[in-house]
Design a protein around this motif. Structure first.
Motif, PDB file in Angstrom:
ATOM      1  N   SER A  19       0.836  -1.189   0.000  1.00  0.00           N
ATOM      2  CA  SER A  19       0.000   0.000   0.000  1.00  0.00           C
ATOM      3  C   SER A  19       0.874   1.244   0.000  1.00  0.00           C
ATOM      4  O   SER A  19       2.025   1.207   0.426  1.00  0.00           O
ATOM      5  CB  SER A  19      -0.896  -0.004   1.248  1.00  0.00           C
ATOM      6  OG  SER A  19      -1.681   1.170   1.312  1.00  0.00           O
ATOM      7  N   ILE A  20       0.320   2.334  -0.443  1.00  0.00           N
ATOM      8  CA  ILE A  20       0.962   3.641  -0.322  1.00  0.00           C
ATOM      9  C   ILE A  20       0.033   4.605   0.420  1.00  0.00           C
ATOM     10  O   ILE A  20       0.395   5.745   0.667  1.00  0.00           O
ATOM     11  CB  ILE A  20       1.386   4.215  -1.700  1.00  0.00           C
ATOM     12  CG1 ILE A  20       0.274   4.169  -2.746  1.00  0.00           C
ATOM     13  CG2 ILE A  20       2.578   3.456  -2.233  1.00  0.00           C
ATOM     14  CD1 ILE A  20      -0.710   5.263  -2.636  1.00  0.00           C
ATOM     15  N   ASP A  21      -1.144   4.124   0.792  1.00  0.00           N
ATOM     16  CA  ASP A  21      -2.119   4.935   1.524  1.00  0.00           C
ATOM     17  C   ASP A  21      -1.608   5.178   2.946  1.00  0.00           C
ATOM     18  O   ASP A  21      -1.374   4.223   3.691  1.00  0.00           O
ATOM     19  CB  ASP A  21      -3.465   4.207   1.561  1.00  0.00           C
ATOM     20  CG  ASP A  21      -4.583   5.004   2.198  1.00  0.00           C
ATOM     21  OD1 ASP A  21      -4.300   5.986   2.923  1.00  0.00           O
ATOM     22  OD2 ASP A  21      -5.747   4.643   1.987  1.00  0.00           O
ATOM     23  N   PRO A  22      -1.419   6.423   3.344  1.00  0.00           N
ATOM     24  CA  PRO A  22      -0.907   6.704   4.689  1.00  0.00           C
ATOM     25  C   PRO A  22      -1.794   6.143   5.807  1.00  0.00           C
ATOM     26  O   PRO A  22      -1.331   5.959   6.925  1.00  0.00           O
ATOM     27  CB  PRO A  22      -0.869   8.234   4.757  1.00  0.00           C
ATOM     28  CG  PRO A  22      -1.060   8.729   3.387  1.00  0.00           C
ATOM     29  CD  PRO A  22      -1.669   7.630   2.573  1.00  0.00           C
ATOM     30  N   ASN A  23      -3.062   5.868   5.502  1.00  0.00           N
ATOM     31  CA  ASN A  23      -3.968   5.309   6.508  1.00  0.00           C
ATOM     32  C   ASN A  23      -3.810   3.802   6.670  1.00  0.00           C
ATOM     33  O   ASN A  23      -4.512   3.200   7.480  1.00  0.00           O
ATOM     34  CB  ASN A  23      -5.423   5.645   6.153  1.00  0.00           C
ATOM     35  CG  ASN A  23      -5.682   7.125   6.207  1.00  0.00           C
ATOM     36  OD1 ASN A  23      -5.214   7.810   7.114  1.00  0.00           O
ATOM     37  ND2 ASN A  23      -6.394   7.641   5.229  1.00  0.00           N
ATOM     38  N   ASP A  24      -2.917   3.200   5.911  1.00  0.00           N
ATOM     39  CA  ASP A  24      -2.649   1.760   6.009  1.00  0.00           C
ATOM     40  C   ASP A  24      -1.243   1.567   6.573  1.00  0.00           C
ATOM     41  O   ASP A  24      -0.276   1.489   5.830  1.00  0.00           O
ATOM     42  CB  ASP A  24      -2.770   1.114   4.629  1.00  0.00           C
ATOM     43  CG  ASP A  24      -2.574  -0.385   4.656  1.00  0.00           C
ATOM     44  OD1 ASP A  24      -2.203  -0.941   5.711  1.00  0.00           O
ATOM     45  OD2 ASP A  24      -2.783  -1.016   3.611  1.00  0.00           O
ATOM     46  N   PRO A  25      -1.118   1.486   7.903  1.00  0.00           N
ATOM     47  CA  PRO A  25       0.228   1.420   8.506  1.00  0.00           C
ATOM     48  C   PRO A  25       0.880   0.045   8.405  1.00  0.00           C
ATOM     49  O   PRO A  25       2.055  -0.100   8.723  1.00  0.00           O
ATOM     50  CB  PRO A  25      -0.044   1.770   9.974  1.00  0.00           C
ATOM     51  CG  PRO A  25      -1.427   1.268  10.217  1.00  0.00           C
ATOM     52  CD  PRO A  25      -2.170   1.516   8.915  1.00  0.00           C
ATOM     53  N   TRP A  26       0.168  -0.965   7.917  1.00  0.00           N
ATOM     54  CA  TRP A  26       0.675  -2.330   7.973  1.00  0.00           C
ATOM     55  C   TRP A  26       1.311  -2.822   6.683  1.00  0.00           C
ATOM     56  O   TRP A  26       1.940  -3.879   6.682  1.00  0.00           O
ATOM     57  CB  TRP A  26      -0.453  -3.292   8.363  1.00  0.00           C
ATOM     58  CG  TRP A  26      -1.090  -2.886   9.642  1.00  0.00           C
ATOM     59  CD1 TRP A  26      -2.332  -2.349   9.804  1.00  0.00           C
ATOM     60  CD2 TRP A  26      -0.506  -2.942  10.940  1.00  0.00           C
ATOM     61  NE1 TRP A  26      -2.559  -2.070  11.118  1.00  0.00           N
ATOM     62  CE2 TRP A  26      -1.455  -2.431  11.849  1.00  0.00           C
ATOM     63  CE3 TRP A  26       0.728  -3.362  11.441  1.00  0.00           C
ATOM     64  CZ2 TRP A  26      -1.206  -2.346  13.211  1.00  0.00           C
ATOM     65  CZ3 TRP A  26       0.972  -3.271  12.795  1.00  0.00           C
ATOM     66  CH2 TRP A  26       0.015  -2.768  13.658  1.00  0.00           C
ATOM     67  N   ALA A  27       1.160  -2.099   5.589  1.00  0.00           N
ATOM     68  CA  ALA A  27       1.608  -2.637   4.306  1.00  0.00           C
ATOM     69  C   ALA A  27       2.308  -1.602   3.441  1.00  0.00           C
ATOM     70  O   ALA A  27       2.265  -1.687   2.218  1.00  0.00           O
ATOM     71  CB  ALA A  27       0.405  -3.217   3.558  1.00  0.00           C
ATOM     72  N   GLN A  28       2.954  -0.642   4.026  1.00  0.00           N
ATOM     73  CA  GLN A  28       3.598   0.431   3.266  1.00  0.00           C
ATOM     74  C   GLN A  28       4.731  -0.106   2.392  1.00  0.00           C
ATOM     75  O   GLN A  28       5.608  -0.839   2.866  1.00  0.00           O
ATOM     76  CB  GLN A  28       4.147   1.492   4.217  1.00  0.00           C
ATOM     77  CG  GLN A  28       3.070   2.298   4.905  1.00  0.00           C
ATOM     78  CD  GLN A  28       2.254   3.113   3.921  1.00  0.00           C
ATOM     79  OE1 GLN A  28       2.795   3.862   3.102  1.00  0.00           O
ATOM     80  NE2 GLN A  28       0.949   2.956   3.972  1.00  0.00           N
ATOM     81  N   CYS A  29       4.703   0.244   1.127  1.00  0.00           N
ATOM     82  CA  CYS A  29       5.772  -0.176   0.209  1.00  0.00           C
ATOM     83  C   CYS A  29       7.140   0.190   0.773  1.00  0.00           C
ATOM     84  O   CYS A  29       8.067  -0.626   0.743  1.00  0.00           O
ATOM     85  CB  CYS A  29       5.592   0.490  -1.154  1.00  0.00           C
ATOM     86  SG  CYS A  29       4.231  -0.160  -2.129  1.00  0.00           S
ATOM     87  N   ALA A  30       7.270   1.400   1.281  1.00  0.00           N
ATOM     88  CA  ALA A  30       8.571   1.852   1.795  1.00  0.00           C
ATOM     89  C   ALA A  30       9.061   0.947   2.923  1.00  0.00           C
ATOM     90  O   ALA A  30      10.254   0.620   2.989  1.00  0.00           O
ATOM     91  CB  ALA A  30       8.477   3.298   2.266  1.00  0.00           C
ATOM     92  N   ASP A  31       8.158   0.518   3.795  1.00  0.00           N
ATOM     93  CA  ASP A  31       8.550  -0.355   4.910  1.00  0.00           C
ATOM     94  C   ASP A  31       8.968  -1.736   4.406  1.00  0.00           C
ATOM     95  O   ASP A  31       9.965  -2.297   4.870  1.00  0.00           O
ATOM     96  CB  ASP A  31       7.409  -0.490   5.919  1.00  0.00           C
ATOM     97  CG  ASP A  31       7.085   0.815   6.616  1.00  0.00           C
ATOM     98  OD1 ASP A  31       7.956   1.718   6.664  1.00  0.00           O
ATOM     99  OD2 ASP A  31       5.937   0.942   7.110  1.00  0.00           O
ATOM    100  N   ILE A  32       8.204  -2.272   3.474  1.00  0.00           N
ATOM    101  CA  ILE A  32       8.539  -3.591   2.916  1.00  0.00           C
ATOM    102  C   ILE A  32       9.901  -3.534   2.225  1.00  0.00           C
ATOM    103  O   ILE A  32      10.726  -4.439   2.377  1.00  0.00           O
ATOM    104  CB  ILE A  32       7.443  -4.057   1.934  1.00  0.00           C
ATOM    105  CG1 ILE A  32       6.101  -4.207   2.659  1.00  0.00           C
ATOM    106  CG2 ILE A  32       7.844  -5.371   1.259  1.00  0.00           C
ATOM    107  CD1 ILE A  32       4.906  -4.307   1.732  1.00  0.00           C
TER     108      ILE A  32
END
Length: 178
Positions: A19-32
């Motif tokens: 995800s790239i939606d800031p409201n989705d803290p569990w699947a951020q592309c940057a984090d992955i």
């Protein structure tokens, strides 16, 4: 870390919703991508074409252990046309004609020929909400895949998948090519 260690010990790849939606803290592309960068012996696929986020796609291309899939491609293209928040904003989006999903798939596969993995996310290639309906089908997703030139079609539907699978993929391709 225990799950990553387990996967690394057994040479297991990861396919992760992104995800790239800031409201989705569990699947951020940057984090992955940070995790993938810190674990070069593990292999990762980021689902949904990184929501067409150019910087994430470019980072996938730069890392030897990451790929992205185009699961639910049709509805993500519809989302881009509608500028929905589940897709990168236009200024950060991979440049293509999202009103033509086959063209968008072609452009992605040409830009990232060794990184795109075809996927349908079946049966979840449609979204039915009270106010929003995004529809695709396996047949439509497959038609988009088949519109690619044969060499690109093989890369995104077979070769890149086998590369992501690692040793198991190498054994499978030997069997297919034998």
């Amino acid at each position: 870390n225990p799950m990553l260690n387990f996967a690394e010990e057994r040479d297991l790849p990861f396919l992760i919703h992104s995800s790239i939606d800031p409201n989705d803290p569990w699947a951020q592309c940057a984090d992955i991508l940070k995790i993938a960068d810190s674990r070069p012996r593990l292999r990762f696929i980021l689902a949904h074409s990184c929501r067409f986020h150019q910087r994430s796609l470019d980072r996938v291309a730069a890392l030897s252990n990451t790929w992205f899939d185009c699961s639910a491609h049709g509805i993500h293209c519809q989302s881009a046309v509608l500028n929905l928040p589940n897709i990168a904003i236009p200024a950060e989006r991979f440049p293509t004609d999202y009103s033509n999903p086959a063209q968008a798939l072609h452009d992605l596969s040409e830009a990232y020929p060794d990184k795109l993995v075809w996927g349908t996310d079946a049966p979840f290639y449609s979204y039915e909400g009270k106010k929003l309906q995004l529809r695709s089908s396996y047949a439509k997703e497959r038609k988009m895949l088949n519109s690619l030139p044969p060499a690109l079609c093989r890369k995104v539907s077979l070769d890149n998948t086998l590369a992501w699978l690692g040793e198991a993929g190498r054994k499978a391709i030997h069997t297919i090519d034998s």
